[in-house]
Scaffold this motif. Structure first.
Motif, short mmCIF file in Angstrom:
data_model
loop_
_atom_site.label_atom_id
_atom_site.label_comp_id
_atom_site.label_asym_id
_atom_site.label_seq_id
_atom_site.Cartn_x
_atom_site.Cartn_y
_atom_site.Cartn_z
N ALA A 80 0.71 -1.22 -0.05
CA ALA A 80 -0.10 -0.09 0.13
C ALA A 80 0.83 1.41 0.11
N MET A 81 2.08 1.30 0.86
CA MET A 81 2.76 2.50 0.68
C MET A 81 3.65 2.51 -0.38
N ALA A 82 4.03 1.51 -1.24
CA ALA A 82 4.58 1.47 -2.63
C ALA A 82 3.53 2.07 -3.49
N ILE A 83 2.39 1.74 -3.55
CA ILE A 83 1.24 2.15 -4.31
C ILE A 83 1.16 3.76 -4.25
N PHE A 84 1.08 3.83 -2.91
CA PHE A 84 0.91 5.43 -2.27
C PHE A 84 2.15 6.35 -2.96
N GLY A 85 3.17 5.85 -3.01
CA GLY A 85 4.40 6.64 -3.58
C GLY A 85 4.27 6.72 -4.91
N VAL A 86 4.05 5.74 -5.82
CA VAL A 86 3.68 5.84 -7.28
C VAL A 86 2.66 7.01 -7.54
N LEU A 87 1.40 6.73 -6.76
CA LEU A 87 0.30 7.58 -7.11
C LEU A 87 0.71 9.15 -6.91
N VAL A 88 1.48 9.17 -5.61
CA VAL A 88 1.92 10.65 -5.41
C VAL A 88 2.94 11.41 -6.68
N GLU A 89 3.80 10.59 -6.98
CA GLU A 89 4.58 10.82 -8.17
C GLU A 89 3.64 11.16 -9.45
N ARG A 90 2.92 10.30 -9.73
CA ARG A 90 2.14 10.47 -10.95
C ARG A 90 0.76 11.72 -10.83
N LEU A 91 0.29 11.78 -9.62
CA LEU A 91 -0.95 12.69 -9.52
C LEU A 91 -0.40 14.01 -9.10
N VAL A 92 0.47 14.06 -8.11
CA VAL A 92 0.90 15.38 -7.44
C VAL A 92 2.22 16.01 -8.06
N LEU A 93 3.29 15.10 -8.06
CA LEU A 93 4.77 15.67 -8.47
C LEU A 93 4.80 15.76 -9.91
N ARG A 94 4.44 15.05 -10.70
CA ARG A 94 4.61 15.20 -12.15
C ARG A 94 3.91 16.23 -12.66
N PRO A 95 2.86 16.87 -12.40
CA PRO A 95 2.09 17.96 -12.93
C PRO A 95 2.91 19.29 -12.58
N LEU A 96 3.69 18.91 -11.43
CA LEU A 96 4.20 20.35 -10.78
C LEU A 96 5.78 20.25 -11.10
N VAL A 97 6.21 19.55 -12.11
CA VAL A 97 7.59 19.57 -12.31
C VAL A 97 8.21 21.01 -12.80
N GLY A 98 9.11 21.77 -12.36
CA GLY A 98 9.29 22.96 -12.72
C GLY A 98 8.78 24.30 -11.86
N GLN A 99 8.09 23.82 -11.09
CA GLN A 99 7.26 24.93 -10.27
C GLN A 99 8.10 25.43 -9.09
N PRO A 100 8.01 26.45 -8.51
CA PRO A 100 8.91 26.67 -7.23
C PRO A 100 8.62 25.70 -6.13
N PRO A 101 9.55 25.66 -5.40
CA PRO A 101 9.55 24.61 -4.27
C PRO A 101 8.29 24.99 -3.23
N ILE A 102 8.04 26.20 -3.26
CA ILE A 102 6.84 26.74 -2.37
C ILE A 102 5.43 25.65 -2.81
N THR A 103 5.30 25.94 -4.12
CA THR A 103 4.02 25.28 -4.66
C THR A 103 4.20 23.77 -4.26
N LEU A 104 5.19 22.98 -4.48
CA LEU A 104 5.40 21.76 -4.03
C LEU A 104 4.94 21.40 -2.64
N PHE A 105 5.46 22.30 -1.69
CA PHE A 105 5.35 22.44 -0.16
C PHE A 105 3.91 22.52 -0.05
N MET A 106 3.04 23.46 -0.46
CA MET A 106 1.92 23.62 -0.60
C MET A 106 0.87 22.09 -1.01
N ALA A 107 1.56 21.67 -2.11
CA ALA A 107 0.93 20.46 -2.41
C ALA A 107 0.87 19.41 -1.12
N THR A 108 2.19 19.17 -0.63
CA THR A 108 2.22 18.20 0.48
C THR A 108 1.25 18.53 1.53
N ILE A 109 0.99 19.85 1.98
CA ILE A 109 0.10 20.17 2.98
C ILE A 109 -1.35 19.57 2.64
#
Length: 299
Positions: free
Chosen positions: A72-101
């Motif tokens: 489940a944790m492995a699937i969660f990691g893949v989903l985070v990369e696919r749904l959260v991180l990948r669309p935000l590649v190149g964005q400022p770090p504060i944007t990614l930080f807000m996404a983790t909130i």
């Protein structure tokens, strides 16, 4: 208070500090790969621990429940990369930080929606019974937890230092664009790192859950890791270990000795704020931490 009592307090603090290091390690892994402080790490600890204990309480074999939770944790990691991180590649770090909130609040709600919000006890077969070594009392559970954390840290160090994936991670941590230009798949590295951070969260959640119970308060372990990260540095695995040891020993010694010198009773809460005061001093003297790299902005 003799030297035996001092060593007893010190050793207890050091063993507790290893568990703090384990929580901080999840932050370090993600920060090294993406340069972002993962606000959702505490929620990941809560999700992993509650998923595991809920499966066990429903009659699933201990080891099967562990494997299912790891998956489940492995699937969660893949989903985070696919749904959260990948669309935000190149964005400022504060944007990614807000996404983790946002991810933290979503994961907390999902966890309680799936398994409920009641407190669960977790038994790992290791009783929290002290034993005597040379006149010094040492907690059996603390020793087991420290040994487990130590083995995990050594395994991660070997993985990131000796394997091809580990070398790719270090390249990504140094420069995302340069790593991509030489053919290192950034999205795969991020998925692996989030998966590993999820497995670290599972181990931390099981150990903390066995000690304090599996409950929503586990999400606040992220706050306990902040002084550790400030002392050791946000990008250093050895720093997470050393920072955890310093915080663990410091808070226990402060509770016993500083508290008594101020006329306070043990248990008045000095151990809750002393780590943050120590971290504040480090911020003033060495903002990058003991093992952090100095950043020089050239104009």
């Amino acid at each position: 208070m003799g030297w035996e009592f001092f060593l007893e307090v010190l050793i207890g603090g050091l063993l507790a500090g290893v568990m703090y290091s384990l929580v901080a390690l999840g932050f370090v892994l993600i920060y090294k790969a993406s340069g972002v402080f993962n606000f959702a790490q505490g929620a990941m600890v809560f999700f992993a621990a509650l998923t595991f204990v809920s499966l066990v309480e429903r009659g699933v074999n201990f080891w099967l429940a562990l494997l299912v939770t790891m998956a489940a944790m492995a699937i969660f990691g893949v989903l985070v990369e696919r749904l959260v991180l990948r669309p935000l590649v190149g964005q400022p770090p504060i944007t990614l930080f807000m996404a983790t909130i946002g991810l933290a609040f979503f994961l907390e709600g999902l966890t309680q929606g799936l398994w409920g919000a009641q407190v669960h006890s977790l038994e790992l077969g290791i009783k929290d019974i002290p034993f005597m070594v040379g006149g010094i009392m040492i907690s059996q559970f603390d020793l087991f937890a420290a040994g487990t954390a130590g083995v995990l840290v050594i395994a991660l160090a070997i993985f990131f230092q000796k394997t091809r994936i580990g070398r790719a991670l270090r390249a990504v941590a140094d420069d995302h664009q340069a790593a991509q230009s030489v053919g290192i798949p950034l999205k795969h590295i991020w998925a692996i790192v989030w998966t590993v951070a999820g497995l670290v969260a599972l181990v931390a959640g099981m150990l903390w859950g066995a000690r304090t119970g599996v409950q929503f308060a586990l999400t606040f372990t992220a706050l306990k890791a902040l002084p550790v990260l400030i002392l050791g540095g946000f990008s250093s695995i050895p720093g997470a270990i050393v920072g955890g040891l310093l915080i663990g020993a410091g808070e226990k010694l402060a509770e016993v000795y500083i508290g008594s010198s101020l006329g306070l009773n043990i248990g008045t809460g000095i151990e809750n704020w002393f780590p943050y005061m120590l971290a504040l001093v480090f911020l003033l003297v060495r903002p990058e931490g003991l093992f952090g790299e100095k950043h020089i902005d050239r104009v």
